[in-house]
Design a protein around this motif. Structure first.
Motif, PDB file in Angstrom:
ATOM      1  N   ALA A 148       4.135 -19.171  79.514  1.00 38.32           N
ATOM      2  CA  ALA A 148       4.906 -20.694  79.138  1.00 38.32           C
ATOM      3  C   ALA A 148       5.521 -20.387  78.068  1.00 38.32           C
ATOM      4  O   ALA A 148       6.586 -20.962  77.539  1.00 38.32           O
ATOM      5  N   ARG A 149       5.385 -18.819  77.856  1.00 36.46           N
ATOM      6  CA  ARG A 149       6.071 -18.040  76.261  1.00 36.46           C
ATOM      7  C   ARG A 149       7.619 -18.480  77.061  1.00 36.46           C
ATOM      8  O   ARG A 149       8.383 -18.801  76.031  1.00 36.46           O
ATOM      9  N   THR A 157       8.617 -24.845  86.128  1.00 33.60           N
ATOM     10  CA  THR A 157       7.351 -25.154  86.140  1.00 33.60           C
ATOM     11  C   THR A 157       6.900 -26.722  85.792  1.00 33.60           C
ATOM     12  O   THR A 157       5.610 -27.418  85.826  1.00 33.60           O
ATOM     13  N   ASP A 158       7.422 -26.872  84.224  1.00 33.54           N
ATOM     14  CA  ASP A 158       6.856 -27.739  83.295  1.00 33.54           C
ATOM     15  C   ASP A 158       8.321 -29.026  83.542  1.00 33.54           C
ATOM     16  O   ASP A 158       8.888 -28.950  82.883  1.00 33.54           O
ATOM     17  N   PRO A 159       7.985 -30.256  84.503  1.00 31.26           N
ATOM     18  CA  PRO A 159       8.589 -31.133  84.097  1.00 31.26           C
ATOM     19  C   PRO A 159       8.920 -31.654  83.155  1.00 31.26           C
ATOM     20  O   PRO A 159      10.224 -31.864  82.493  1.00 31.26           O
ATOM     21  N   GLN A 160       8.079 -31.664  81.187  1.00 34.45           N
ATOM     22  CA  GLN A 160       8.438 -31.667  80.325  1.00 34.45           C
ATOM     23  C   GLN A 160       9.764 -30.834  80.010  1.00 34.45           C
ATOM     24  O   GLN A 160      10.049 -31.956  78.871  1.00 34.45           O
ATOM     25  N   ALA A 161       9.557 -29.637  79.695  1.00 40.56           N
ATOM     26  CA  ALA A 161      10.975 -29.042  79.495  1.00 40.56           C
ATOM     27  C   ALA A 161      12.145 -29.472  80.207  1.00 40.56           C
ATOM     28  O   ALA A 161      13.343 -29.026  78.755  1.00 40.56           O
ATOM     29  N   ARG A 162      12.183 -30.214  80.743  1.00 47.02           N
ATOM     30  CA  ARG A 162      14.226 -30.866  81.265  1.00 47.02           C
ATOM     31  C   ARG A 162      13.952 -32.350  80.625  1.00 47.02           C
ATOM     32  O   ARG A 162      15.151 -32.767  81.320  1.00 47.02           O
ATOM     33  N   THR A 163      13.297 -32.664  79.928  1.00 42.31           N
ATOM     34  CA  THR A 163      13.423 -34.361  79.439  1.00 42.31           C
ATOM     35  C   THR A 163      14.509 -34.704  78.178  1.00 42.31           C
ATOM     36  O   THR A 163      15.019 -35.307  78.255  1.00 42.31           O
ATOM     37  N   ASP A 188      14.710  -4.787  83.437  1.00 44.40           N
ATOM     38  CA  ASP A 188      13.442  -3.980  83.313  1.00 44.40           C
ATOM     39  C   ASP A 188      12.745  -3.209  84.589  1.00 44.40           C
ATOM     40  O   ASP A 188      11.960  -2.534  84.564  1.00 44.40           O
ATOM     41  N   GLY A 189      12.999  -3.898  86.295  1.00 45.42           N
ATOM     42  CA  GLY A 189      12.587  -3.144  87.300  1.00 45.42           C
ATOM     43  C   GLY A 189      11.509  -3.547  87.298  1.00 45.42           C
ATOM     44  O   GLY A 189      10.499  -5.111  86.799  1.00 45.42           O
ATOM     45  N   ARG A 190      10.434  -3.478  88.129  1.00 43.05           N
ATOM     46  CA  ARG A 190       8.738  -3.731  88.946  1.00 43.05           C
ATOM     47  C   ARG A 190       8.610  -3.385  88.028  1.00 43.05           C
ATOM     48  O   ARG A 190       8.139  -2.022  87.221  1.00 43.05           O
ATOM     49  N   GLY A 191       7.128  -4.220  88.004  1.00 43.86           N
ATOM     50  CA  GLY A 191       6.298  -3.387  87.124  1.00 43.86           C
ATOM     51  C   GLY A 191       6.181  -4.619  85.359  1.00 43.86           C
ATOM     52  O   GLY A 191       5.343  -3.717  84.780  1.00 43.86           O
ATOM     53  N   SER A 192       7.148  -4.966  85.231  1.00 37.82           N
ATOM     54  CA  SER A 192       7.809  -5.716  83.848  1.00 37.82           C
ATOM     55  C   SER A 192       7.021  -6.703  83.604  1.00 37.82           C
ATOM     56  O   SER A 192       6.977  -7.424  84.735  1.00 37.82           O
ATOM     57  N   ARG A 193       7.008  -6.683  82.359  1.00 37.17           N
ATOM     58  CA  ARG A 193       6.542  -8.197  82.044  1.00 37.17           C
ATOM     59  C   ARG A 193       8.329  -9.723  82.680  1.00 37.17           C
ATOM     60  O   ARG A 193       7.843 -10.583  83.691  1.00 37.17           O
ATOM     61  N   ALA A 194       9.236  -9.305  82.647  1.00 34.30           N
ATOM     62  CA  ALA A 194       9.801 -10.129  83.981  1.00 34.30           C
ATOM     63  C   ALA A 194      10.084 -10.019  85.119  1.00 34.30           C
ATOM     64  O   ALA A 194       9.715 -11.344  85.648  1.00 34.30           O
ATOM     65  N   ALA A 195       9.210  -9.354  85.951  1.00 31.58           N
ATOM     66  CA  ALA A 195       9.174  -8.753  87.180  1.00 31.58           C
ATOM     67  C   ALA A 195       7.818  -9.834  86.923  1.00 31.58           C
ATOM     68  O   ALA A 195       7.661 -10.869  88.281  1.00 31.58           O
ATOM     69  N   VAL A 196       6.631 -10.094  86.069  1.00 30.90           N
ATOM     70  CA  VAL A 196       5.319 -11.060  86.228  1.00 30.90           C
ATOM     71  C   VAL A 196       6.067 -12.522  86.337  1.00 30.90           C
ATOM     72  O   VAL A 196       6.028 -13.207  87.203  1.00 30.90           O
ATOM     73  N   ILE A 197       6.963 -12.645  85.566  1.00 28.29           N
ATOM     74  CA  ILE A 197       7.757 -14.116  85.689  1.00 28.29           C
ATOM     75  C   ILE A 197       8.233 -14.386  86.692  1.00 28.29           C
ATOM     76  O   ILE A 197       7.935 -15.632  87.716  1.00 28.29           O
ATOM     77  N   VAL A 198       8.906 -13.461  87.686  1.00 23.22           N
ATOM     78  CA  VAL A 198       9.374 -13.468  88.840  1.00 23.22           C
ATOM     79  C   VAL A 198       8.743 -13.955  89.441  1.00 23.22           C
ATOM     80  O   VAL A 198       9.039 -14.491  90.283  1.00 23.22           O
TER      81      VAL A 198
END
Length: 277
Positions: A148-149, A157-163, A188-198
């Motif tokens: 959520a950072r 994922t969080d409807p409140q974020a769009r309010t 960053d590619g696979r294995g990165s923090r970006a990949a975890v979010i994706v």
């Protein structure tokens, strides 16, 4: 942990910083150079007593989170931050974690924008530092943890974020968020923090999965933003950005056209602060 060297390093860096370097007034009663202990503590988000005990070689063993906060408060470079962690008895943070460290140059600019809504965001959509007017405008975006950072993750994922965003702008904002994350993943590619979010979003958001299949491309243009604030109502803002290519961080500054209703509302927010009327 080497308490003596840690204390000496912190003291040396504190005494080398001037109030003007961190956006503080010097004041007529300041007789010595450098920052006071309580000023470093405030900049680092900890109590003055806690910081004083570290400099006095007593008290608890600072955690990695506390050392990272001190690195930000003292405007340390990456090399200095790594040295601080070693003195504190921790391994040097991996390169992937360095996205949490605000570049000192970015912090110096942010310090001079304390009357303006501005914040530093990394390439994962994680807000690292905000001015008080930015907190009043957008809320404390540094309070989140885990996935959520990332504002990209919260948006899908969080409807409140769009309010705060008008419903008619949601589709455009969704595509922009997906494009930003696509750029981070490509870099960053696979294995990165970006990949975890994706991967997490592909498993939970059908909207994101559909946009992801289209391979959205990020635009360098930052379009005007329309927001609804719970205290002052609708605002139309412009967003100027300063990109630090070495750190993959962006300084975002929110402004309104002079003389407009949105400009007046931003001025009112600066008075209201983060507290509700």
């Amino acid at each position: 942990m080497d308490r003596a060297r840690l204390a000496g390093f912190l003291r040396a860096r504190r005494e080398a910083l001037q109030p003007e370097d961190v956006g503080l007034p010097r004041g007529p009663r300041r007789r010595t150079g450098g920052l006071r202990r309580e000023e470093v503590a405030a900049l680092s988000g900890m109590s003055a007593d806690y910081y004083s005990r570290i400099e006095q070689q007593r008290g608890p063993h600072p955690s990695e989170q506390m050392l990272a906060a001190l690195a930000r408060g003292l405007r340390l470079s990456l090399a200095e931050r790594d040295h601080l962690f070693q003195l504190g008895g921790f391994p040097v943070p991996r390169h992937a974690v360095r996205a949490d460290h605000v570049n000192p140059g970015m912090m110096r600019i942010l310090d001079r924008l304390q009357d303006t809504p501005a914040q530093v965001v990394n390439h994962l959509g994680e807000t690292l530092a905000q001015t008080a007017p930015a907190v009043a405008l957008l809320g404390d975006e540094t309070r989140h943890s885990g996935l959520a950072r990332s504002a990209h993750y919260r948006w899908f994922t969080d409807p409140q974020a769009r309010t705060p965003v008008p419903a008619e702008d949601h589709a455009t904002r969704s595509r922009l968020m997906a494009a930003h994350l696509h750029a981070a993943y490509t870099r960053d590619g696979r294995g990165s923090r970006a990949a975890v979010i994706v991967d997490a979003l592909l498993a939970t958001s059908a909207e994101f999965a559909e946009l992801w299949r289209e391979h959205p491309v990020q635009s360098a243009y930052c379009p005007p933003k329309r927001l609804r604030h719970p205290e002052v109502g609708a605002l139309e803002l412009h967003c100027q950005v300063l990109v630090d290519p070495d750190q993959s961080q962006t300084l975002m500054v929110f402004t309104a056209a002079p003389g407009t209703e949105s400009d007046e509302k931003l001025r009112l927010l600066a008075v209201i602060g983060a507290q509700r009327v």
